[in-house]
Design a protein around this motif. Sequence first.
Motif, short mmCIF file in Angstrom:
data_model
loop_
_atom_site.label_atom_id
_atom_site.label_comp_id
_atom_site.label_asym_id
_atom_site.label_seq_id
_atom_site.Cartn_x
_atom_site.Cartn_y
_atom_site.Cartn_z
N TRP A 10 0.85 -1.19 0.00
CA TRP A 10 0.00 0.00 0.00
C TRP A 10 0.88 1.24 0.00
CZ3 TRP A 10 -5.49 0.21 0.43
CH2 TRP A 10 -6.12 -1.03 0.59
N THR A 24 5.52 3.63 0.92
CA THR A 24 4.99 2.29 0.68
C THR A 24 5.05 1.50 1.97
OG1 THR A 24 5.69 2.34 -1.63
CG2 THR A 24 5.23 0.18 -0.68
N THR A 26 3.27 -1.73 4.73
CA THR A 26 2.50 -2.94 4.99
C THR A 26 1.54 -2.65 6.12
OG1 THR A 26 4.30 -4.40 4.28
CG2 THR A 26 2.62 -5.37 5.70
N LYS A 59 -3.63 1.00 -3.45
CA LYS A 59 -3.05 -0.31 -3.74
C LYS A 59 -3.46 -0.73 -5.14
CE LYS A 59 -3.13 -5.15 -2.11
NZ LYS A 59 -1.66 -5.35 -1.98
#
Length: 787
Positions: A10, A24, A26, A59
Motif C-alpha cells: 500500500w 509504501t 505494509t 493499492k
Amino acid sequence: MKKLSFNDAWTVYSLTDESWVPETVTLPYDAMLREKRLDDAQGGVNTAWFSGGDYRFEKNFAKPDVPEGGKAILEFEGVYRDAEVYLNGEKLAENAYGYGNFYVDLTDHLKEENHLEVICHNADQPNSRWYTGTGIYRPVYLYLLPKKRIELNSLRLLTLDHETGKVRVKATLTEEGTLSLKFKDHEGKEAVSASFSSKGSEICGEFEIPNVHLWDENDPYLYDVEAEFDGYVETLRFGVRTLRYGTDGFFINGKRLLLRGACIHHDNGPLGAVSYYDVEYRKLSLLKSIGYNAIRSAHNPLSKYLLDVCDELGIYVMDEYVDCWYIHKTKYDYVKDLEKNWQSDLTRMVEKDYNHPCVVMYSSGNEVAETSEEKGIALTKSFTEFFHSLDDSRPVSCGINIFFNALYSMGFGVYSDKKADNNSQAKAKKQEVGSAFFNAIANFVGSNVMKVGAKLHICDRKTRGAYANMDVAGYNYGIFRYKHDLKKYPNRLILGSETFCCDARLWYEQAQNNPRLIGDFVWAGMDYLGECGVGSWVNEEDAPSFDHGKGWITAGSGRIDITGKLLGEALYTKVIYDLEPIALAVVAPKEHETKHSQSAWKYSMAMPYYDFPGQEGKKATAEVYSKAEEVALFLNGKKIGQSKVKKSGTTKFNFTYQPGELKAVSYKGGKEVASTCLVSGKQGDHLTLHPESKKPSPRDHILYVRMRLGDENGVIRPYLKSRICIEDVQGGKLIGIGNGNPYHAESYLGNEALTYQGEAIAIFHVEDEKAFSFNAKSEFGEQVFHF
C-alpha cells in the motif's frame, strides 16, 4: 473459503500535510503516530497533541481468481475514520465508525488490473477523548467465495448445556443443502461430527460432544471446528461454555464467575494504534499475570486479534460499543453519525463477537449522561433490546458515572459548540465538558468526590431509569452505593464498570458475600496514549511542567506502564487477587523531595526497586502489600517496624534509606506466613539488555528488548539517566522505542530514547533470526545484541 491477506504494498499519501512524503507500507499502519505534535493541535491532551490529518491509501492489484458465480469481498477490520473506499475511481463503500469492521463487495467492479483507494478523515479535531490513530490500523483481508457457500458471518455456535456438551448450530447457506460439522481436539482427533439438512437455506440443529472439555479462565480449551457445505469449508476455534445470570449471580459452566477486570484502550503504546496478534497477546498476558481475568474494551469494539487472544488465554470480555450517544463530548465525535448507524454498527459487532467464548457481556456505552433523561433512558432500552435480538445469550450493560449523571442534569459539564471552539484555541482557558469535566474535578478534589457524591439521592433518581433497562447495572466510581443499592434493588446485578485501584480489596471482599456484585473493571489496566496526564504522578525532574501540554503523550493511568513494565500497583493487584501472598515496593527518597503531578487515578508512586545511590540517610517509604494479619519490615536484618495490615491491603513504613536488603514479612496468628525482599545492586553502573523472549514472537516476529541502567546483572537504578541509541540493526528493523514516562517529547519512531526510572524499551520486527543483531549505546557503555 479463501481468506487472503491484503496488507502488502500500500502507498500512503497525506491530504493535509504538504511536507508528507508518500510511503509504501505494509498494513496495519497508523499515520497519526508519524504526525507532528503541535502546541496548537486542536485534539490537545485528548490526542497527545498530534495534529490530525486526512490520508489516502492506494493499492494496485491484478484481478483475483474469483470462483464462477462467486464473490470477492474485502474486509476492513478498522479504519479511523469516516472511511471511503474507491475501486478504479468508483466509490463502493463508506464507513463512519473508526472502530467497526466493514465489508466491501468488489465482485462486479473488478478489472484485469485494479486500483484501490481508501480515504480516511481525521483532520476534524477533536473527535475523541483519547488517542485514536489514523488510517488502516487493523488488517485487511480478501475473501474469495464460491457460489455454493455458507454466508459470511452466518455460522453460529452456542453451548446449550455444559454438562452434556450440547451445542446448537445455526447457519445460512446460499441454497438448500447439508452442512457437515467436525470438532477436533488439541491432538487433531475427531471429538464429534454431525450433519444437518437445511430448511430452505437455513440450518438449525443441535448435537452433543462426548466427554466434553469445557472452556473457562483456568482451562481455556478450544476445539478446532470445520463446517463444510458442498466442498466449501469454513474453520474456526470454539470454546464450550455456558453463561447464566440472575438474582443469584453470574455463572460460567454452573460456577459463580467474578470478573476481576481492567479497562483498556485499543492502542499499543510506542507502536500506536496498530493491532498485531503477538502484540495483543503480550498485553493480555501481562494483564492476566497480575490477576485480571477480564477486560473492558474502553470505549469501542475490540479487534478480532484481541478476541482471539482472550479466547486462547482465558480472559473474559465486556465488549463496548461507544463513548457517546446524542450528546457531544467533543465537537466532531461520533454523535454526528450514531443515530443513523447504530443498528448496523451493533450488527457487525455481534457478528464479530458471537462465536468467541471470551465475550461474556456487551456494553452499549460509557459515561453517557443521556441516561439521566427520558430520551436517553428510552435509548438505553433500545440498545439492550437490539443486542438481545442479535444475541440473547449474553447480558447487556452500560457504564454510568452515577455522580456525574446528577451533576450533568444540573447543568455542570454540558457540551456546547462555543466551549468546543474556545478549547480549540491554543491559549484559551479550557472549558472541559462531559467525562473530561468530571475527571478534572476528581483530580482536583480527589478520588472520593465521585464515590461520596454517588451516595446522594439525586444520583439514584438520575440512574434508576436507565439501570432498569439493562441486564447488568454498570457503576462507574459508585462503590459507596453498592451496599445500599443491593438492598434497595433486590433484582439488580451490579458491576463496577470503572473503578479506582485503591478500592480493589474493598470490592473484592464485598463480592464474596454478595452474589449480585459480579465484578470490577479498574481504570486502567495498562497505560495508553492520549488523555494526557489524567492518571499520572510524575516528578518535576521528569516533566518540565504539569500542564499536560505538548510533550505529554500518555495518560499515566495504568497498573502497567506504556512499555509493559509492572508498577507497584501491579504488585498490589497480584496480592489482592491472591496470586501472591505478599509484595513489596518503595517510594524512593527523591520522590519525597520533589513536586509531582497529581491524579485521582494513581494509587501509588512505589516501585519494586531498592537501589538509590546518593540518597543514603534520606527518607523513603516502603509499601507492603498483604492480606495477612500483620506485616513487618526489616532493613539489613534489623526490624524497622511491625503493624497490623491496613484495610486497603497496603501497609506503609517510613524509614531512612541505606543500601542492602529490604525485607517484608507477613504474619497470621503470630506465625510467619510469607516474605519477600528487594536488594540493592553491585557496584558499578552498566547498560544491560533484556529481551522479553528467547525468540521473536511466532506470528508477527516481534521482539521487545528492555534496556536497563543499573548493575551488571540488570538490577535497576531508577535515577540513572542516559540516552540510549540503537544503531546498526541487521536482520530486521526497529519499529518503536521509548520509555514509561507519560511526558515523552520525542517520537516513538526514532532510534533513541532517554531512560525513565532506569529503563527504556526497543521494539523490533525480526526478518532473519539468525542474522538479527543491533548495537545499543549509552554513556554507561555499549552492548551488542544477537540471539
